[in-house]
Write an enzyme that holds these catalytic residues in place. Structure first.
Site, PDB file in Angstrom:
ATOM      1  N   CYS A 130      -2.218 -22.319 -20.233  1.00 53.14           N
ATOM      2  CA  CYS A 130      -1.309 -22.271 -20.555  1.00 53.14           C
ATOM      3  C   CYS A 130      -0.172 -23.571 -19.549  1.00 53.14           C
ATOM      4  O   CYS A 130       1.007 -23.993 -19.718  1.00 53.14           O
ATOM      5  CB  CYS A 130       0.257 -21.319 -18.932  1.00 53.14           C
ATOM      6  SG  CYS A 130      -0.839 -19.734 -19.036  1.00 53.14           S
ATOM      7  N   HIS A 267       7.005 -22.538 -18.067  1.00 52.88           N
ATOM      8  CA  HIS A 267       5.641 -21.507 -18.417  1.00 52.88           C
ATOM      9  C   HIS A 267       6.227 -20.486 -18.512  1.00 52.88           C
ATOM     10  O   HIS A 267       6.881 -20.051 -17.553  1.00 52.88           O
ATOM     11  CB  HIS A 267       4.063 -21.757 -18.139  1.00 52.88           C
ATOM     12  CG  HIS A 267       3.508 -21.075 -18.584  1.00 52.88           C
ATOM     13  ND1 HIS A 267       3.015 -20.709 -19.852  1.00 52.88           N
ATOM     14  CD2 HIS A 267       2.783 -19.640 -17.913  1.00 52.88           C
ATOM     15  CE1 HIS A 267       2.849 -19.437 -20.205  1.00 52.88           C
ATOM     16  NE2 HIS A 267       2.047 -19.155 -18.559  1.00 52.88           N
ATOM     17  N   ASN A 298       4.088 -13.637 -22.728  1.00 48.26           N
ATOM     18  CA  ASN A 298       3.262 -15.031 -22.261  1.00 48.26           C
ATOM     19  C   ASN A 298       1.977 -15.319 -23.288  1.00 48.26           C
ATOM     20  O   ASN A 298       1.840 -14.683 -22.534  1.00 48.26           O
ATOM     21  CB  ASN A 298       2.525 -13.990 -21.154  1.00 48.26           C
ATOM     22  CG  ASN A 298       1.349 -15.840 -19.858  1.00 48.26           C
ATOM     23  OD1 ASN A 298       1.466 -16.921 -20.894  1.00 48.26           O
ATOM     24  ND2 ASN A 298       1.289 -15.750 -19.317  1.00 48.26           N
TER      25      ASN A 298
END
Lengths: 342, 82
Positions: A130, A267, A298
């Site tokens: 990520c 993020h 996500n």
């Protein structure tokens, strides 16, 4: 250690680039299929409301079965090239941040470079989960300023639907698919602040593939497809209380006060993490914050460029504004920097 | 400095109140964080971090899942301070 030039040997040429680099353009690709929380709950004992309350996610996108990481990356890259106003042939290096390209080798980047007409650009993938996109921006900044490449394409792309256990109540609702891309090139002013980055391998297992490929091949014991699993609470603690100082350090090193920001783009891991980071950073209410997770889930390496694109396209964040971006994830690894929005 | 169980309970109740809005009086020793107080795992982590700061103790990730009741948390903090 050699500290003087070798005697009687020719002196090497080296290369330097422009003093500064900046992001020239950002592009994104969201797969067509919208997946609701109710659809996710067909496989786990949960509810739409529970998922919304815990994560902020309302829907996410899943790629088509035959749609690859490279397909999505190519779409986002085309968009970014257009936004930057340059041709694929001007790209000197292609960096793809991904953990879901389903080939150990070759890289997604080499195929992508060919697809967008960037051949023979240097091309390689990076594994920083990520945080991959912010790692890519850090590398690209240094590569442009070092004269290694004039323009660098940085892509964050994931097809997490292929690596999610749809029956895992701890992670099935989190992930989505998508791609985001940025073109980094020369600049007359500093467009990318110093990167603050690092790792903590002691937390290696907190976000991890369930099994190694070797275990999958050998099929011994309780071995399953190497879907990505996560120890949510432990990751939450790290993402908030260890990452807020990292975000603050990125501001400090850029010489920026939190009030100077035009956007905060963390993020898109979980809205609860974002809320807690805002509190820790004492981010003033008037500064827009990325909330792309609501409709995108996500998407790991893709989440920051996708969120950035949405904020720019919707007018929520201004072109030329200052954005603090921070990626954090499996490793555990992290990277943060302030950028001037294209 | 070690605090009494009552002082720890009162301090913990304030932290829970700040995170969840629950009245401090409802944070009783026999209450379960999840079943009685409806505190989820992420809120629990926030409470843990604030408790570490307030009581000057370290509560490792692996320990948090053992803190099922308010009494568990108070006992852990008291022994960590001792």
């Amino acid at each position: 250690m050699t500290t003087t030039a070798p005697q009687h040997r020719p002196t090497l040429n080296d290369r330097t680039g422009p003093a500064h680099a900046r992001v020239w353009g950002i592009g994104g690709y969201r797969p067509e299929r919208v997946v609701t929380n109710d659809e996710i709950c067909e496989h786990i004992d949960s509810t739409d409301q529970w998922i919304r309350d815990r994560t902020g996610i309302v829907t996410r996108r899943f790629a088509a079965p035959d749609e690859t990481v490279v397909d999505m990356a190519a779409a986002a890259s085309g968009d970014a090239l257009k936004a930057a106003g340059i041709a694929g042939s001007q790209i000197g290096a292609v960096i793809v941040a991904t953990v879901t390209h389903p080939y150990q080798t070759p890289s997604a980047a080499a195929s992508l470079a060919e697809r967008i007409g960037a051949t023979p650009a240097a091309a390689f993938d990076i594994s920083a989960a990520c945080a991959g996109y912010c790692h890519g921006i850090a590398l690209a900044n240094d590569m442009v300023r070092g004269g290694t490449a004039e323009f660098v394409l940085v892509v964050g792309v994931e097809k997490l639907s292929d690596f999610t256990d749809k029956n895992d109540r701890g992670s099935a609702f989190i992930f989505g698919d998508g791609a985001g891309a940025a073109i980094v090139g020369p600049s007359d002013f500093p467009g990318i602040g110093p990167t603050v980055w690092g790792s903590d391998g002691s937390k290696w297992k907190t976000i991890s593939s369930r099994n190694s490929w070797i275990e999958v091949r050998n099929g011994e014991g309780d071995v399953d497809w190497p879907a990505i699993t996560m120890e949510g609470p432990a990751v939450f603690r790290w993402a908030v209380y260890d990452m807020a100082p990292v975000a603050q350090a990125a501001l400090d090193q850029a010489g920026i006060k939190v009030d100077d920001l035009d956007a905060f783009i963390p993020h898109q891991a979980n809205n609860r993490i974002t809320d807690a980071l805002i509190k820790q950073l004492k981010l003033p209410d008037h500064i827009p914050v990325a909330r792309d997770i609501q409709e995108t889930g996500n998407t790991s390496a893709a989440s920051i460029p996708l969120a950035t694109q949405r904020m720019l396209d919707s007018g929520q964040a201004p072109h030329g504004g200052l954005a603090l971006q921070i990626g954090f994830g499996a490793g555990l690894v992290y990277a943060a920097q302030v950028i001037v929005l294209p | 400095m070690a605090q009494s169980e009552k002082e720890i309970l009162d301090g913990l109740a304030e932290i829970v109140n700040e995170e969840t809005g629950l009245e401090t009086a409802s944070v009783e020793l026999d209450k379960s964080f999840t079943d009685d107080l409806d505190i989820d795992s992420l809120s629990m982590m926030t409470i843990v971090v604030n408790a570490e700061e307030k009581f000057g103790v370290r509560i490792p990730d692996d320990e948090v899942k053992n803190l099922k009741t308010v009494r568990d948390a108070v006992s852990f903090i008291a022994s960590a301070q001792a």
